[in-house]
Structure formats: structure tokens, C-alpha cells
Scaffold this active site. Structure first.
Site, PDB file in Angstrom:
ATOM      1  N   CYS A   1     -36.932 -13.906  53.431  1.00  0.00           N
ATOM      2  CA  CYS A   1     -36.073 -14.781  54.226  1.00  0.00           C
ATOM      3  C   CYS A   1     -36.823 -16.063  54.574  1.00  0.00           C
ATOM      4  CB  CYS A   1     -35.617 -14.087  55.487  1.00  0.00           C
ATOM      5  SG  CYS A   1     -36.998 -13.657  56.532  1.00  0.00           S
TER       6      CYS A   1
ATOM      7  N   ASN B   1     -35.764  -6.005  51.081  1.00  0.00           N
ATOM      8  CA  ASN B   1     -37.049  -6.605  50.670  1.00  0.00           C
ATOM      9  C   ASN B   1     -38.245  -6.117  51.461  1.00  0.00           C
ATOM     10  OD1 ASN B   1     -36.200  -7.935  52.955  1.00  0.00           O
ATOM     11  ND2 ASN B   1     -37.023  -9.910  52.321  1.00  0.00           N
TER      12      ASN B   1
ATOM     13  N   GLU C   1     -31.586 -10.892  62.473  1.00  0.00           N
ATOM     14  CA  GLU C   1     -32.434 -11.781  61.682  1.00  0.00           C
ATOM     15  C   GLU C   1     -31.733 -11.947  60.341  1.00  0.00           C
ATOM     16  OE1 GLU C   1     -34.753 -13.439  62.769  1.00  0.00           O
ATOM     17  OE2 GLU C   1     -35.130 -12.421  64.663  1.00  0.00           O
TER      18      GLU C   1
HETATM   19  P1  NAP Z   1     -27.653  -7.401  53.064  1.00  0.00           P
HETATM   20  O1  NAP Z   1     -26.928  -7.241  51.785  1.00  0.00           O
HETATM   21  O2  NAP Z   1     -27.046  -8.138  54.163  1.00  0.00           O
HETATM   22  O3  NAP Z   1     -27.974  -5.889  53.577  1.00  0.00           O
HETATM   23  C1  NAP Z   1     -28.769  -5.725  54.739  1.00  0.00           C
HETATM   24  C2  NAP Z   1     -28.477  -4.341  55.310  1.00  0.00           C
HETATM   25  O4  NAP Z   1     -27.148  -4.330  55.818  1.00  0.00           O
HETATM   26  C3  NAP Z   1     -28.538  -3.236  54.264  1.00  0.00           C
HETATM   27  O5  NAP Z   1     -29.061  -2.066  54.846  1.00  0.00           O
HETATM   28  C4  NAP Z   1     -27.075  -3.054  53.918  1.00  0.00           C
HETATM   29  O6  NAP Z   1     -26.768  -1.786  53.389  1.00  0.00           O
HETATM   30  C5  NAP Z   1     -26.466  -3.198  55.289  1.00  0.00           C
HETATM   31  N1  NAP Z   1     -25.033  -3.473  55.287  1.00  0.00           N
HETATM   32  C6  NAP Z   1     -24.255  -3.958  54.301  1.00  0.00           C
HETATM   33  N2  NAP Z   1     -22.966  -4.052  54.710  1.00  0.00           N
HETATM   34  C7  NAP Z   1     -22.932  -3.607  55.997  1.00  0.00           C
HETATM   35  C8  NAP Z   1     -21.911  -3.444  56.987  1.00  0.00           C
HETATM   36  N3  NAP Z   1     -20.638  -3.745  56.750  1.00  0.00           N
HETATM   37  N4  NAP Z   1     -22.260  -2.950  58.197  1.00  0.00           N
HETATM   38  C9  NAP Z   1     -23.542  -2.623  58.469  1.00  0.00           C
HETATM   39  N5  NAP Z   1     -24.561  -2.748  57.580  1.00  0.00           N
HETATM   40  C10 NAP Z   1     -24.247  -3.238  56.360  1.00  0.00           C
HETATM   41  O7  NAP Z   1     -29.090  -8.056  52.840  1.00  0.00           O
HETATM   42  P2  NAP Z   1     -30.197  -7.649  51.754  1.00  0.00           P
HETATM   43  O8  NAP Z   1     -29.657  -8.000  50.418  1.00  0.00           O
HETATM   44  O9  NAP Z   1     -30.649  -6.260  52.007  1.00  0.00           O
HETATM   45  O10 NAP Z   1     -31.380  -8.635  52.153  1.00  0.00           O
HETATM   46  C11 NAP Z   1     -31.357  -9.978  51.707  1.00  0.00           C
HETATM   47  C12 NAP Z   1     -30.763 -10.867  52.777  1.00  0.00           C
HETATM   48  O11 NAP Z   1     -31.306 -10.535  54.037  1.00  0.00           O
HETATM   49  C13 NAP Z   1     -31.120 -12.342  52.554  1.00  0.00           C
HETATM   50  O12 NAP Z   1     -30.062 -13.158  52.983  1.00  0.00           O
HETATM   51  C14 NAP Z   1     -32.313 -12.559  53.451  1.00  0.00           C
HETATM   52  O13 NAP Z   1     -32.467 -13.900  53.858  1.00  0.00           O
HETATM   53  C15 NAP Z   1     -31.969 -11.687  54.615  1.00  0.00           C
HETATM   54  N6  NAP Z   1     -33.186 -11.274  55.285  1.00  0.00           N
HETATM   55  C16 NAP Z   1     -33.496 -11.858  56.482  1.00  0.00           C
HETATM   56  C17 NAP Z   1     -34.682 -11.511  57.108  1.00  0.00           C
HETATM   57  C18 NAP Z   1     -35.084 -12.120  58.421  1.00  0.00           C
HETATM   58  O14 NAP Z   1     -36.016 -11.584  59.043  1.00  0.00           O
HETATM   59  N7  NAP Z   1     -34.450 -13.178  58.871  1.00  0.00           N
HETATM   60  C19 NAP Z   1     -35.548 -10.589  56.540  1.00  0.00           C
HETATM   61  C20 NAP Z   1     -35.183 -10.028  55.316  1.00  0.00           C
HETATM   62  C21 NAP Z   1     -34.008 -10.372  54.685  1.00  0.00           C
HETATM   63  P3  NAP Z   1     -26.634  -1.644  51.770  1.00  0.00           P
HETATM   64  O15 NAP Z   1     -27.990  -1.870  51.221  1.00  0.00           O
HETATM   65  O16 NAP Z   1     -26.147  -0.234  51.592  1.00  0.00           O
HETATM   66  O17 NAP Z   1     -25.643  -2.663  51.323  1.00  0.00           O
HETATM   67  O1  G3P Z   2     -37.775 -11.575  54.446  1.00  0.00           O
HETATM   68  C1  G3P Z   2     -38.568 -10.842  55.304  1.00  0.00           C
HETATM   69  C2  G3P Z   2     -39.083 -11.736  56.379  1.00  0.00           C
HETATM   70  O2  G3P Z   2     -39.278 -10.997  57.511  1.00  0.00           O
HETATM   71  C3  G3P Z   2     -40.297 -12.471  55.847  1.00  0.00           C
HETATM   72  O3  G3P Z   2     -41.474 -11.863  56.268  1.00  0.00           O
HETATM   73  O4  G3P Z   2     -43.930 -11.901  56.440  1.00  0.00           O
HETATM   74  O5  G3P Z   2     -42.858 -12.340  54.226  1.00  0.00           O
HETATM   75  O6  G3P Z   2     -42.720 -14.046  56.046  1.00  0.00           O
HETATM   76  P1  G3P Z   2     -42.829 -12.573  55.716  1.00  0.00           P
END
Ligand code: NAP
Ligand code: G3P
Length: 486
Positions: free
Chosen positions: A292, A162, A258
Site C-alpha cells: 500500500c 500482501n 487502512e
Molecule cells: P481486498 O481485496 O480489499 O481484500 C482485503 C480483505 O477484505 C480480504 O481479507 C478480503 O477477503 C476481505 N473482503 C473482501 N470483501 C469483503 C467484504 N465484503 N466484507 C469484508 N471483508 C471483505 O484487498 P487485497 O487485495 O487483499 O489487498 C490489496 C489492497 O489492500 C490494495 O488496495 C492495498 O493498497 C490495500 N492495502 C492497504 C494497506 C494499508 O495498510 N493501508 C495494507 C495492505 C494492503 P478475500 O481475500 O476473501 O476477498
Molecule cells: O501494504 C502493506 C503496508 O502496510 C506496507 O507496509 O512496511 O511494506 O511499508 P510496508
């Protein structure tokens, strides 16, 4: 100009200062969530190619750490200005690759440039300390400790779909300004945006090996990369499931994570309800709720629930849904059909269990229309699970105590928002909430990026935020001088 990184839509990786095609020829086709059109192809790197990138970073790190901080900071400043020069080009890629509306995509690139400039400055404030032994019983002034901060070595940065530019740079910039080298594993759906970012770093003149990219499915190369002996630190942003998995398979490797969230907006009966509705709708639905820190549940005192819900409904009905290439679009196609399926599953579960649909529950392929559901109760999945989509549950509570109880019952602990005119109540509620950040009278959000940003419980480990990130990717080294006092 930065199109050099691909030939006929076939992209390369940036490794050891060179753009490399996939040696195996294995590629991953990237299709746009907007219309399924092909955006390009990225290498599905092999373990050998991942090794090459990590070894390049390792080989470059000592020399990079010896570069004067001021020079490292100057290079970052060049990256920041080049990003702005190519803002539209990169934003346009993001729009088609992750279906982020053009306004938000342009804003992400600008924010990232600002992030880098701030980081370059903040790094100059990084400092150690000097301690004299005689502050402790039994010691004299003849023993002094000089404490300074050193880079950790090679950082593996893993970013989510995202924010493929900003949440890559939020790891890369603090890492390299502190003297680390970086290997970036971008999200597959977001890889092309990240490769454009890598080109900018190359154009700024970063020495070879300081920054490298590894594209490929996380499910295929992720475990190998995170458990690699030559990775000294993992900076991960993504889902809780993947974060938990990484923390389970890595041993003695420092992590900064995160993860997911289920941010609650708690609305008290004395709140400015119209203002609260504005913030809640913006917080819940921007980029179709794929943040997130999106507001993912409203906990509102019964007495004002009807009025607040009315204001929210009015705003939700006006949200523009459709093509992210149009500036005023807010509700965009979700990143995948699978993501849309999950959102609709949560909506259906709530409605089957008696919740009341006020707006939406309409879908066209992976475009889910903004959905507002009232009378959501604790037996419904939508009360607890993270939709990562444009759906907002209203949970009515009899009093503040109940609101805090439900807020804290979540496995997540990223942020909460509290809407009230009574500052005493706001702080007392904030003291009780098990989250990283409490927003008082505002939507939940990460920015500004020099603020600490952290999740507790299933929302993360460690602290992001510019100075915090720099410190997290450095360590202390003490040099103790023992001398003969005259
Ligand atoms: P995701 O599916 O967990 O993927 C995140 C990253 O991890 C991607 O680059 C993914 O690669 C990689 N990945 C997947 N499997 C892995 C493994 N076994 N080892 C190492 N890396 C691996 O998350 P997303 O769909 O991209 O993002 C959405 C999620 O992230 C939501 O739950 C959201 O809440 C969370 N998020 C949190 C924050 C925060 O700051 N707290 C910010 C943004 C998003 P691939 O794309 O190749 O699968
Ligand atoms: O999901 C990405 C997280 O870092 C949110 O950033 O700036 O949209 O609150 P923001």
C-alpha cells in the site's frame, strides 16, 4: 509440527480452541501464483460457522479481560518466540501462497515477532488519569473522576493478501493484549499462512475463544461478519473499494481502516538524485509493488527529470524477476492473473496517450516485468489509479507548487516522500501534503511499527501503529467519586 492443522492439504479453522473441519464440506482450493500448483484447501465457512466463531469470541471475552495484563503480555511473548521457532516453515508457506520472495517472507515473520514483543511491552504503559472537578468553574474538590481504559469486546480483524501474517497480527496482538477477543478473517489468498499463525497462538496457550479464524471469500461471508451484532469493532486493511463498502453497510460500529494508496515521491532539483533513485526504486518495486505504501508515482522538477530518470532506469533494469523461492528475486508473479491484467491495462492506457516506455511492459502469465514510464500526464489513468504492481510513472512538473497540486489531487492520502537537501523546503512541502505521513529523503513505508500509520481521504480511517492500535481497540470509562470533604 504445525502441520496438525491440515490433513492431506485440507485445512481446518481454529474456533473456540479447536481445529474444525468444514461442516458443509465446502472448500476453497488455494493455488500458488508461482505456477498454479495447489497449495491446499480451506473451508468456505457458512454463516452458521461464522456465528459459532463470533459467539466463541464473545463468550470468552469477559474472562479474558479479567486476566491480569502481565499474564496477557506473557502469552504474547510466547507467541513471538514461537513465531521465530517456526519462521522458515511459515515463510515457506507464504512464498508459495502469495509468491512473496523468501527474503521478504522471512523478514515479515521476524518483523511480526518483533511487533508482538513491542506490543506486549507497550500495553503496560496504557494508562488512564484522575481529574478533579474544581478545575472547572462551579465545582469543588469533592468530585473526582477516575478515568481508565477498557477493551471494546469482540474485534473482527480483516487482513489483506500482501501481509497475511504481519497485517493479521498488527490487529490481533494489540486487540488481545488490551483484553479483547478476536475473530480473524484472513485474505483467501493468504488463508493458509494465517492458519499457521493461528496454530502458533494455540501453541502459546491462548485460552479457548480468545482468538478464532473464519476462512471464506470476503464476497460471501464478509458482509455477514461485518454486520454481525456481536462484533464490537472492525479492524480492516485492504482496498478502498471494500473499505468503502464496509463503512456503508455498518451502523454505529467503530471502524479502523487502512486502505489503498498512490504514494508520491516528490523530487526537487536540489535533491541527491542518486540516493533518491535508490529509495524510489526500492519503494516502488519491492514485492512487485504490492504494498500500500509503494511509491506509485514520481513528481520531479523538470530541470532534473532527465538525470533522475536515468538513475532510476539503471536500477530498474537490474531488478531480478522470477521465482520468489530464490533469495535475490524482487519482481515476483502478481497475486493473480486479474491483478496482472489490471496493471497491463494501466500501462497500455498511458502508452496509448503518449507516455514514453523506458523499461519493461513485458509479461509472462501473472509475472509482469518491472516497467518504467516517463512523461506520464494527468489525462492518463496511471497518474491516478493504484496499480498494485511493478510499474512506476514519472510525472514531470515545472515547480514545487505544481508537484504539491498534483500530489494532493489524488483521492488517496496515505504517504508521500520528499527528496531535497533543504530542510526548510521539506517541512514547508510536508505541511501542504494531504497524507498521513511524509517521509523526508526516504521511500514511503509503514515501519517501524510503533510509528503512527494512517491514511486520510480514500486511504483510511483511524490510526494504526502499536500504541495507537491498542488505544483504538479500547475505550475510556470514568468513575466519578463524590464525597463529603471534611
Ligand atoms: P481486498 O481485496 O480489499 O481484500 C482485503 C480483505 O477484505 C480480504 O481479507 C478480503 O477477503 C476481505 N473482503 C473482501 N470483501 C469483503 C467484504 N465484503 N466484507 C469484508 N471483508 C471483505 O484487498 P487485497 O487485495 O487483499 O489487498 C490489496 C489492497 O489492500 C490494495 O488496495 C492495498 O493498497 C490495500 N492495502 C492497504 C494497506 C494499508 O495498510 N493501508 C495494507 C495492505 C494492503 P478475500 O481475500 O476473501 O476477498
Ligand atoms: O501494504 C502493506 C503496508 O502496510 C506496507 O507496509 O512496511 O511494506 O511499508 P510496508
Amino acid at each position: 509440527m504445525i502441520k496438525e492443522i491440515c490433513v492431506n492439504g485440507v485445512y481446518k479453522n481454529y474456533v473456540n480452541g479447536e481445529w474444525k473441519v468444514s461442516e458443509s464440506g465446502n472448500m476453497i482450493d488455494i493455488f500458488s501464483p508461482i505456477d498454479g500448483s495447489k497449495v491446499g484447501s480451506v473451508p468456505a465457512m457458512s454463516k452458521e460457522e461464522v456465528d459459532e466463531a463470533i459467539m466463541a469470541a464473545k463468550a470468552a471475552q469477559k474472562e479474558w479481560a479479567d486476566v491480569p495484563l502481565i499474564e496477557r503480555a506473557k502469552l504474547l511473548n510466547k507467541v513471538a518466540f514461537l513465531l521465530l521457532d517456526h519462521q522458515k516453515e511459515i515463510a515457506d508457506i507464504m512464498v508459495v501462497e502469495i509468491a512473496k520472495d523468501i527474503t521478504s517472507s522471512l523478514a515479515e515473520v521476524k518483523r511480526t515477532s518483533d511487533f508482538i514483543l513491542f506490543t506486549a511491552d507497550a500495553a503496560k504503559q496504557l494508562r488512564g488519569e484522575m481529574l478533579s472537578a474544581d478545575a472547572f468553574p462551579g465545582y469543588g474538590k469533592d468530585k473526582v473522576s477516575f478515568v481508565n481504559r477498557y477493551p471494546l469486546g469482540t474485534v473482527l480483524a480483516i487482513s489483506p493478501f500482501n501481509y497475511p501474517v504481519n497485517l493479521s497480527v498488527s490487529k490481533i496482538a494489540p486487540a488481545i493484549v488490551a483484553g479483547n477477543t478476536v475473530v480473524l478473517k484472513p485474505p483467501t489468498q493468504g488463508s493458509i499462512s494465517a492458519l499457521y499463525l493461528a496454530k502458533i497462538f494455540e501453541m502459546a496457550g491462548l485460552p479457548k475463544g480468545v482468538f478464532n479464524t473464519i476462512t471464506g471469500k470476503g464476497s460471501e461471508i464478509g458482509d455477514y461478519a461485518v454486520t454481525h451484532n456481536d462484533i464490537d469493532f472492525i479492524n480492516f486493511t485492504g482496498s478502498t473499494d471494500i473499505g468503502r463498502h464496509i463503512s456503508q453497510i455498518t451502523v454505529m460500529k467503530p471502524l479502523l481502516m487502512e486502505l489503498g494508496g498512490k504514494d508520491a515521491a516528490i523530487v526537487l532539483e536540489d535533491a541527491d538524485l542518486k540516493e533518491a533513485a535508490k529509495d524510489i526504486v526500492s519503494g516502488a518495486f519491492s514485492y512487485s509493488g504490492q504494498r500500500c505504501t509503494a511509491v506509485k508515482r514520481v513528481l520531479v522538477e523538470d530541470k532534473v527529470a532527465d538525470e533522475l530518470t536515468g538513475y532510476i532506469k539503471e536500477r530498474v533494469e537490474k531488478l531480478k524477476a522470477g521465482d520468489p523461492r530464490k533469495a535475490d528475486t524482487v519482481i515476483v508473479p502478481l497475486i493473480s492473473d486479474k491483478a496482472a491484467d489490471f496493471v497491463c491495462e494501466l500501462i497500455e492506457d498511458a502508452l496509448e496517450k503518449g507516455a514514453k516506455l523506458l523499461v519493461g511492459n513485458k509479461r509472462e502469465k501473472n509475472l509482469v516485468y518491472p516497467t518504467l514510464i516517463d512523461h506520464v500526464t494527468e489525462d492518463m489513468r496511471l497518474a491516478w489509479e493504484e496499480p498494485f504492481g511493478p510499474v512506476l510513472p514519472i510525472i514531470r512538473v515545472k515547480d514545487v507548487k505544481k508537484a504539491i497540486e498534483i500530489a494532493n489531487k489524488s483521492e488517496y492520502g496515505l504517504q508521500s516522500a520528499v527528496f531535497t537537501k533543504n530542510i526548510d523546503k521539506a517541512f514547508n512541502i510536508a505541511n501542504e501534503l494531504q497524507v498521513g505521513t511524509v517521509q523526508i529523503n526516504n521511500k514511503t513505508e509503514r515501519g517501524p511499527d510503533h510509528f503512527p500509520f494512517l491514511g486520510v481521504k480514500s486511504s483510511g480511517m483511524g490510526i494504526q501503529g502499536i500504541r495507537y492500535s491498542i488505544e483504538a481497540m479500547t475505550r475510556v470509562k470514568a468513575m466519578v467519586i463524590n464525597y463529603e470533604r471534611s
